[in-house]
Design an enzyme around this catalytic site. Structure first.
Site, PDB file in Angstrom:
ATOM      1  N   LYS A   1      22.815  41.888  43.473  1.00 25.68           N
ATOM      2  CA  LYS A   1      23.781  41.890  42.372  1.00 25.68           C
ATOM      3  C   LYS A   1      24.402  43.267  42.293  1.00 25.68           C
ATOM      4  CE  LYS A   1      25.304  39.070  39.211  1.00 25.68           C
ATOM      5  NZ  LYS A   1      25.318  37.591  39.245  1.00 25.68           N
TER       6      LYS A   1
ATOM      7  N   ASP B   1      31.370  37.513  38.940  1.00 27.87           N
ATOM      8  CA  ASP B   1      30.472  37.300  37.797  1.00 27.87           C
ATOM      9  C   ASP B   1      31.329  37.656  36.575  1.00 27.87           C
ATOM     10  OD1 ASP B   1      27.383  36.801  37.233  1.00 27.87           O
ATOM     11  OD2 ASP B   1      27.958  38.393  35.877  1.00 27.87           O
TER      12      ASP B   1
HETATM   13  P1  NDP Z   1      33.747  35.377  32.675  1.00 29.09           P
HETATM   14  O1  NDP Z   1      34.032  36.817  32.665  1.00 29.09           O
HETATM   15  O2  NDP Z   1      34.714  34.441  33.308  1.00 29.09           O
HETATM   16  O3  NDP Z   1      33.505  34.845  31.185  1.00 29.09           O
HETATM   17  C1  NDP Z   1      32.528  35.407  30.374  1.00 29.09           C
HETATM   18  C2  NDP Z   1      32.591  34.745  29.005  1.00 29.09           C
HETATM   19  O4  NDP Z   1      31.443  35.161  28.260  1.00 29.09           O
HETATM   20  C3  NDP Z   1      33.794  35.175  28.199  1.00 29.09           C
HETATM   21  O5  NDP Z   1      34.153  34.151  27.318  1.00 29.09           O
HETATM   22  C4  NDP Z   1      33.249  36.400  27.460  1.00 29.09           C
HETATM   23  O6  NDP Z   1      33.938  36.687  26.252  1.00 29.09           O
HETATM   24  C5  NDP Z   1      31.841  35.954  27.160  1.00 29.09           C
HETATM   25  N1  NDP Z   1      30.976  37.148  27.071  1.00 29.09           N
HETATM   26  C6  NDP Z   1      30.756  38.063  28.038  1.00 29.09           C
HETATM   27  N2  NDP Z   1      29.936  39.027  27.611  1.00 29.09           N
HETATM   28  C7  NDP Z   1      29.650  38.708  26.338  1.00 29.09           C
HETATM   29  C8  NDP Z   1      28.858  39.318  25.360  1.00 29.09           C
HETATM   30  N3  NDP Z   1      28.198  40.458  25.600  1.00 29.09           N
HETATM   31  N4  NDP Z   1      28.767  38.694  24.161  1.00 29.09           N
HETATM   32  C9  NDP Z   1      29.442  37.543  23.916  1.00 29.09           C
HETATM   33  N5  NDP Z   1      30.211  36.925  24.815  1.00 29.09           N
HETATM   34  C10 NDP Z   1      30.314  37.492  26.004  1.00 29.09           C
HETATM   35  O7  NDP Z   1      32.300  35.233  33.348  1.00 29.09           O
HETATM   36  P2  NDP Z   1      31.606  33.943  33.972  1.00 29.09           P
HETATM   37  O8  NDP Z   1      32.040  32.727  33.254  1.00 29.09           O
HETATM   38  O9  NDP Z   1      31.771  34.018  35.431  1.00 29.09           O
HETATM   39  O10 NDP Z   1      30.071  34.249  33.668  1.00 29.09           O
HETATM   40  C11 NDP Z   1      29.410  33.788  32.497  1.00 29.09           C
HETATM   41  C12 NDP Z   1      27.915  33.779  32.725  1.00 29.09           C
HETATM   42  O11 NDP Z   1      27.606  32.913  33.811  1.00 29.09           O
HETATM   43  C13 NDP Z   1      27.298  35.136  33.107  1.00 29.09           C
HETATM   44  O12 NDP Z   1      26.008  35.222  32.541  1.00 29.09           O
HETATM   45  C14 NDP Z   1      27.172  35.057  34.613  1.00 29.09           C
HETATM   46  O13 NDP Z   1      26.142  35.899  35.096  1.00 29.09           O
HETATM   47  C15 NDP Z   1      26.821  33.591  34.783  1.00 29.09           C
HETATM   48  N6  NDP Z   1      27.090  33.028  36.099  1.00 29.09           N
HETATM   49  C16 NDP Z   1      28.330  33.081  36.652  1.00 29.09           C
HETATM   50  C17 NDP Z   1      28.575  32.499  37.875  1.00 29.09           C
HETATM   51  C18 NDP Z   1      29.927  32.457  38.485  1.00 29.09           C
HETATM   52  O14 NDP Z   1      30.066  31.818  39.526  1.00 29.09           O
HETATM   53  N7  NDP Z   1      30.942  33.054  37.905  1.00 29.09           N
HETATM   54  C19 NDP Z   1      27.487  31.874  38.638  1.00 29.09           C
HETATM   55  C20 NDP Z   1      26.227  31.805  37.945  1.00 29.09           C
HETATM   56  C21 NDP Z   1      26.068  32.393  36.734  1.00 29.09           C
HETATM   57  P3  NDP Z   1      34.957  37.944  26.204  1.00 29.09           P
HETATM   58  O15 NDP Z   1      36.145  37.521  26.984  1.00 29.09           O
HETATM   59  O16 NDP Z   1      35.220  38.142  24.759  1.00 29.09           O
HETATM   60  O17 NDP Z   1      34.229  39.107  26.828  1.00 29.09           O
HETATM   61  O1  2IT Z   2      24.989  34.659  39.043  1.00 31.70           O
HETATM   62  C1  2IT Z   2      25.480  34.122  40.048  1.00 31.70           C
HETATM   63  O2  2IT Z   2      24.849  33.306  40.724  1.00 31.70           O
HETATM   64  C2  2IT Z   2      26.854  34.464  40.430  1.00 31.70           C
HETATM   65  N1  2IT Z   2      27.491  35.248  39.729  1.00 31.70           N
HETATM   66  C3  2IT Z   2      27.470  33.889  41.671  1.00 31.70           C
HETATM   67  C4  2IT Z   2      27.020  34.643  42.878  1.00 31.70           C
HETATM   68  C5  2IT Z   2      27.707  34.275  44.161  1.00 31.70           C
HETATM   69  O3  2IT Z   2      27.432  35.004  45.127  1.00 31.70           O
HETATM   70  O4  2IT Z   2      28.471  33.320  44.238  1.00 31.70           O
END
Ligand code: NDP
Ligand code: 2IT
Length: 443
Positions: free
Chosen positions: A125, A165
């Site tokens: 990461k 992420d």
């Molecule tokens: P994005 O940046 O697209 O979206 C994040 C969302 O979460 C936004 O709505 C943001 O609001 C909110 N958010 C972020 N930080 C905070 C906080 N501290 N408190 C409250 N709300 C918060 O990220 P993703 O959708 O890609 O990721 C979301 C989660 O999913 C993370 O935990 C990530 O690790 C996990 N994840 C992502 C993957 C991926 O493929 N993208 C894969 C597996 C897991 P705001 O805009 O106001 O900051």
């Molecule tokens: O938390 C996760 O698994 C991710 N943000 C996606 C990682 C990836 O390499 O696609």
């Protein structure tokens, strides 16, 4: 003292001031004890001592120039945690809260998650304490290019393959990849989540959210039901939340609430996802702007989204967004399942409360593994210089999610923790990595 308790104590002492890393170790290590009892060779080979120590941790300066002509400095990270079963793989997070503890917790979880997919990917990461909010496109590009000027030496299609992420989506991956290609001269799959015009996989954008709902489908199936007509609450409104909402609605669920870090919207008639996409994916705006389109909806600032009654709860924002108070509200309102879209969405005590009260719970490393799984499929397509159809990638994703659910359930049952998907996922993910580490010797 048991082997797992001893390593947990040592790791906490050796890494003080890393609360999120401690939290993930405290959640995972004790659940491995029954498996380790059966396999004393792992203790003899020091597998756990090695597992909790990243193979390599990089921290570096990221200087860039803002639109006012001032020099800004951020801190970049890449923690290459474990390469026993494949090259390092995991996302990059750009958020002001990013620090070594958060990157290590995410990297440690990633080892188990990636193993659960059954695909050949190790755990890593990275990210930076950079806040993309309110930055111009040029500033984002300048930051991404500077970030890669250091990181390009440490990544590559067979070495370490970053992806998105929080705060890193298609736009950022494009800028990062472009600079990587320029510095190395290599047109290779050193990133996933790339645009479709330059080697990206169909269904990668949707994969984490869709995969999460495929996991929910399996969990509900075990309860003899499905998503149809189920009231669903999804926190966050980013990549994971939006595509979880899309697939849940396709399966007949009614998504009534979504959020961002300022507050949540409640639309009892069902969220209009096209509006959320317009606000979040096009305008990069705030969720409260939803009210401009849907007058009947409500917006609540600084309140807890889990107070809204639902049968399905999908936390998709960030770590520790579901604590004991939230768990109590969900239980009181008759919630049936909680599946983590975000990594470590729930605290350990919240998870225990949910489980003790009969709420089916799936941990992030199982429930959100669809994203990295389709990333690994993107790597396979890049290596073979081919591109699959959306249906082909999505079909594989659905099967992978089913297999993760099945192997986590089976491991839990086999080691005396029937129904505990969190413990089951830990053991199922650990087994493959531990075996590979043992067979490769003390490296
Ligand atoms: P994005 O940046 O697209 O979206 C994040 C969302 O979460 C936004 O709505 C943001 O609001 C909110 N958010 C972020 N930080 C905070 C906080 N501290 N408190 C409250 N709300 C918060 O990220 P993703 O959708 O890609 O990721 C979301 C989660 O999913 C993370 O935990 C990530 O690790 C996990 N994840 C992502 C993957 C991926 O493929 N993208 C894969 C597996 C897991 P705001 O805009 O106001 O900051
Ligand atoms: O938390 C996760 O698994 C991710 N943000 C996606 C990682 C990836 O390499 O696609």
């Amino acid at each position: 003292m048991s082997y797992t308790a001893r390593v947990l104590e040592q790791a906490k002492r050796k890494n003080p001031n890393e609360p999120e890393f401690h939290q993930t170790l405290t959640e995972i290590l004790p659940t491995l004890q029954p498996y380790l009892d059966e396999h004393p060779e792992y203790e003899s080979a020091g597998i756990l001592e090695r597992l909790v120590e990243p193979e390599r941790q990089l921290m570096f300066r990221v200087p860039w120039i803002d639109d006012a002509g001032r020099v800004q400095v951020n801190r970049g990270y890449r923690v290459q945690f474990n390469s026993a079963i494949g090259p390092y793989k995991g996302g990059l997070r750009f958020h002001p809260s990013v620090n070594l503890s958060i990157v290590k917790f995410l990297g440690f979880e990633q080892i188990f998650k990636n193993s659960l997919t059954g695909l050949p990917i190790g755990g890593a990461k990275g990210g930076a304490d950079f806040d993309p909010k309110g930055k111009s496109d040029r500033e984002i590009m300048a930051f991404c290019q500077s970030f890669i000027c250091e990181m390009f030496r440490h990544i590559g299609a067979d070495m370490d393959i970053p992806a998105g992420d929080i705060g890193v989506g298609g736009r950022e991956v494009g800028y990062l990849y472009g600079q990587y290609k320029r510095l190395t001269g290599l047109y290779e799959g050193a990133f996933t989540g790339k645009g479709l015009a330059y080697g990206g996989s169909l269904a990668r954008t949707e994969a984490t959210g869709y995969g999460l709902v495929y996991m929910a489908e399996n969990m509900l199936g075990a309860l003899g039901t499905n998503l149809n007509n189920k009231t669903t609450v999804i926190s966050g409104s980013g990549n994971v939340a939006i595509f979880a909402a899309e697939k849940a609605a396709q399966f007949g669920a009614k998504v009534v609430a979504m959020s961002d870090s300022n507050g949540y919207i409640h639309d009892s008639e069902g969220i209009d996802l096209e509006v959320v996409k317009e606000i979040k994916l096009k305008r990069r705006g705030r969720i409260r702007e939803y009210l401009e389109y849907r007058k009947k909806a409500q917006y609540h600032e600084n309140e807890i989204i889990w107070s809204i009654p639902c049968e399905i709860a999908l936390p998709c924002a960030t770590q520790n967004e579901l604590l004991e108070d939230g768990a109590r509200l969900l239980i009181k309102n008759g919630c049936e399942i909680v599946a983590e879209g975000s990594n470590m969405s729930a605290s350990l005590s919240a998870v225990r409360l949910l489980q003790e009260n009969g709420v089916s719970f799936a941990p992030g490393k199982a429930a959100n593994a669809g994203g990295v799984a389709v990333s690994a499929l993107e790597m396979a397509q890049n290596s073979a210089r081919i591109a699959w159809s959306f249906e082909e990638a999505d079909h594989k994703l659905r099967k992978i999610m089913h297999d993760i659910y099945a192997s986590s359930c089976a491991a839990a049952e086999r080691y005396g923790m029937k129904g505990d998907l969190a413990a089951g996922a830990n053991i199922a993910g650990f087994r493959r990595v531990a075996k590979a580490m043992l067979e490769q010797g003390a490296v």
